[in-house]
Every structure is written in C-alpha cells, then in structure tokens.
Design an enzyme around this catalytic site. Structure first.
Site, PDB file in Angstrom:
ATOM      1  N   ASP A 224      10.427  -6.896  -2.011  1.00 16.73           N
ATOM      2  CA  ASP A 224      10.387  -7.371  -0.620  1.00 16.73           C
ATOM      3  C   ASP A 224      10.710  -8.861  -0.497  1.00 16.73           C
ATOM      4  OD1 ASP A 224       8.074  -8.197  -1.916  1.00 16.73           O
ATOM      5  OD2 ASP A 224       6.773  -6.825  -0.827  1.00 16.73           O
ATOM      6  N   ASN A 295      -5.160  -4.336   2.249  1.00 15.75           N
ATOM      7  CA  ASN A 295      -5.073  -3.212   3.199  1.00 15.75           C
ATOM      8  C   ASN A 295      -4.402  -1.992   2.566  1.00 15.75           C
ATOM      9  OD1 ASN A 295      -2.424  -3.964   3.038  1.00 15.75           O
ATOM     10  ND2 ASN A 295      -2.224  -4.646   5.163  1.00 15.75           N
ATOM     11  N   HIS A 297      -1.460  -1.877   0.988  1.00 15.68           N
ATOM     12  CA  HIS A 297       0.005  -1.782   0.987  1.00 15.68           C
ATOM     13  C   HIS A 297       0.575  -1.916  -0.413  1.00 15.68           C
ATOM     14  CE1 HIS A 297       0.500  -6.443   1.763  1.00 15.68           C
ATOM     15  NE2 HIS A 297       0.402  -6.176   0.472  1.00 15.68           N
ATOM     16  N   GLU A 302       3.006  -1.586   5.172  1.00 15.87           N
ATOM     17  CA  GLU A 302       1.731  -1.769   5.862  1.00 15.87           C
ATOM     18  C   GLU A 302       1.172  -0.429   6.348  1.00 15.87           C
ATOM     19  OE1 GLU A 302       0.966  -4.499   4.911  1.00 15.87           O
ATOM     20  OE2 GLU A 302       1.437  -6.151   6.245  1.00 15.87           O
TER      21      GLU A 302
END
Ligand code: PGA
Length: 404
Positions: A224, A295, A297, A302
């Site tokens: 990413d 979270n 990811h 996400e």
C-alpha cells in the site's frame, strides 16, 4: 475415560485371581497400590478385586481334594473322551452336577483368557509412564492447551522475542529465494510497511551481508501507499522501504513495485488494474508479509473490505489515522486515503505470514485467529487460506484462546 476404568478393572481382576490365596484385605490393598501406580481408578480396582475373588474360588474349589481327584482322573483319560460329557459325569459324585462343572470350566476359561490381559496391564501399571506412549489426553499436562487451541483457526507460532520470529521468517524467505534461484525462477515477495516488519527487514539485510543472500532474482510488490504522498515524502512507504530494506540489499530497482500515491483520479482505476496485472505477470506472490492494524486490517483493507476486493483506493479508518498520527506529527497531517492491494489480491499469495508484536495487538490477534471470518476484521480472512501463519511474540499472543 474408558481406558483408566478398563485398566483399573484389569488390575483388580488380576490381583483377585492371581493372589486368591492371600487374605482379601491384603488383595484389595495390593489392587489399590497397583492402581495408584498405574493411574487407574482405585475404587473400581478394589471392586473388581472383590468381585473376582469368588470367581477365583471356583477353579480352586474344583481342585480341592475331593473333586480334584475326579478331575485328575479325567485328565488321565484319553483326551478324545474329555469332551464326552456322558462319560465324564459318572466320575463326579452327586455334589458336583453338570452346572457346577460348566461354571468351573467357564471360570477356568475366563481365568486363562484373562491371563494375557492382566499381565499386559500390570506391566503397564509398573512401567513408568514416560516409557509408554499414551493417548489418554486427560492425563497429559498439556491437555488443556491442546484442547483450547482447537479454537485457533490459523496456525500460530509464538516466540519469546520478536527478533526470534523475524529471524525465522527471514530464514524461511532465504530458503525460498535460494530454492527458486536453484531452479532458475525468480521469487516474488509481497512486502509490508510499519513498525512490525522492521526486525524482519533487519534480518534479511543481515542474511544478505553476512550470508551472501542475493536478491538479484527477487521481485517485490508492496501492499500500500498513502494517497497524496510522493516517493520523496519521509512518511511515504516508498521512502520507508528504501531506507529500511532496498538500499541495503542487491535488489534490482526495476524489480521493486510500490503503488504510487500520486496517480490522478482519472488514471487511478486503470493504475490499480495494472498493479494486479503486474503481480500476475510476475507469477503471483510466493510469500506475502503482513502486519495487522489494531482494527484488524491487512494492507489498508479497513473494516468492511470484501474478501475478493482487489487493488483500489480506500478511505482510512479513524483508528488507522490515530495510530499514524505520531509519526506524521499530528492526526491532521495523516492522509485520509490510501491505495492498497485488496483482500483478494493478498489471499492469492501462495504463502503468507502475519507478524504481530506487543500487548496492543493481543485483542485483535485473538479475534482474527479464533473469531468468525468477517469483513469487519480483514485479517480473519487468513483463516480460509491453506498456507497462512501468524508469528507472534508472547504479548501479542497473550489474549489468544479467550472466548470472545
Ligand atoms: P504497525 O502497523 O506495524 O505499525 O503496527 C501494522 C498495520 O497497520 O498493518
């Protein structure tokens, strides 16, 4: 459960049958001691011993003086006649009828039949357990662990220190690269950024510098990049990867693939498709390295990211931005979007290892490993991958197996 019971019964029976000449309390004590050594159930062994006592009396009775003489006569007979009851019966006086004889034969047969079994189990009782294999999980001190770990739906390896995990993964990577080199094939690595893979990159650099590991035939694809950051930005992942790995190894610049964060809106869709194509053209990812966000990811997938999602632009979640705030010098400086490989892109890798360190990751790691697969935690998709592992330090593993 049935094994200790069976063992106790056999111990009790064998003591009762073979030590029938001893006083009964002494037999029971003996049964209890054997049972204790053999890790059986003492009351069951004592009961079996008690029950077997009358049985043991039957063959003994048959050999008592009066009946014994008759039996001895029978034994002296032609053996072919032994089965001829009509000829045997006249040898018995009235007190020994056919029923008694049948019971005597049956109990003797039982006694003989049981000989092998009690001997084996008495042997089992006396030989220290460490010399015997056991499938009795309830007596295994790791039973609890074995049982609970069935909640883990992804293979997990826990290391005392993250350096040990990183070093193991680097060795695995080196082995893969060397094997592919030996068959003239390039190795395709999927790489991650963030705090987590830093030790792994150090270990790879070490292998390159001291062990001659070459990256000449390695192709990399990063997960990413932040939208809006060009390669010169100190927080760009392009910068991160060069500072922490690429500048220190002999990888060819043309083999490095990092999504660009500065593609125009008009071109981004085609750009993402091309990134997918490039991965396929390179032969697919051999080994994908992953971290996990608080979270859940992977990459920047996400919560809400579909399982089959591909490379795309995604809005960053509040937790992700908060976690990045310190390095950016304030949450307002953290980009609001990123370009990321999709969950589907990641899951198409042939092997993947997700690393996680520290207490902050313990809760989400537990959910990803033991919870239900869902798009809320994209790391949970690894449960469906045939060759995915989690490498954790003890702190990141500290909440594993807790019911959630
Ligand atoms: P970290 O981030 O390695 O900096 O903890 C991991 C991630 O967000 O994927």
């Amino acid at each position: 459960m049935w094994r200790p019971c069976l063992r106790s019964v056999s111990i009790g029976l064998s003591i009762g049958l073979f030590c029938a000449m001893l006083p009964i309390p002494f037999q029971m004590l003996l049964a209890a001691v054997f049972c204790f050594i053999g890790r059986g159930n003492i009351p069951i062994a004592i009961a079996a011993c008690w029950v077997s006592n009358p049985i043991s009396q039957i063959p003994l009775m048959l050999f008592q003086e009066r009946v014994g003489a008759k039996i001895r006569d029978i034994l002296d007979m032609d053996w072919l006649n032994f089965i001829d009851i009509e000829r045997i019966i006249p040898y018995f006086d009235k007190s020994v009828n056919l029923a008694n004889f049948a019971v005597g034969v049956a109990s003797t047969a039982l006694l003989l039949g049981l000989i092998a079994y009690p001997i084996v189990f008495c042997f089992y009782a006396l030989v220290p357990k460490k010399y015997l294999h056991t499938t009795d999980l309830t007596k295994d001190k790791n039973y609890q662990k074995v049982s609970i770990s069935t909640m883990r739906k992804i293979p997990v390896e826990v290391f005392g220190k993250k350096q040990a995990a990183a070093s193991k993964l680097a060795d695995e990577t080196a082995e893969l690269i060397r094997f592919n080199d030996s068959i003239g094939k390039s190795t395709v690595l999927g790489l991650a950024t963030g705090e987590t893979p830093l030790e792994y990159y150090k270990a790879l650099i070490q292998l390159h510098q001291t062990d001659g590991l070459s990256f000449q035939n390695v192709v990399t694809f990063n997960l990413d990049e932040y939208i809006g950051l060009d390669s010169k930005h100190p927080e760009s992942y392009w910068h991160f990867m060069h500072i922490n790995l690429f500048h220190h190894i002999d990888i060819k610049p043309e083999n490095i693939n990092l999504p660009s964060g500065v593609v125009s809106d008009a071109e981004i869709s085609a750009y993402c498709e091309q990134y997918e194509e490039d991965i396929k053209e390179a032969g697919g990812i051999d080994l994908q390295i992953l971290g996990i966000g608080r979270n859940g990811h992977i990459g920047f997938n996400e919560p809400g990211s579909p399982r089959d999602s591909l490379t795309r632009v995604i809005e960053l979640n509040a937790t992700t931005r908060e976690d990045a705030a310190e390095t950016f010098g304030g949450i307002e400086k953290v980009p609001t979007a990123a370009i990321t490989m999709g969950c589907g892109t990641i899951l198409s890798a042939r092997r993947m290892v997700l690393m996680a360190w520290g207490k902050d990751k313990a809760s989400i790691v537990n959910k990803a490993v033991t919870g239900t697969t869902s798009d809320i935690i994209s790391a949970s998709y690894l449960q469906d991958h045939p060759n995915a592992s989690f490498y954790l330090d003890t702190q990141a593993a500290s909440e594993l197996d807790q019911v959630i």
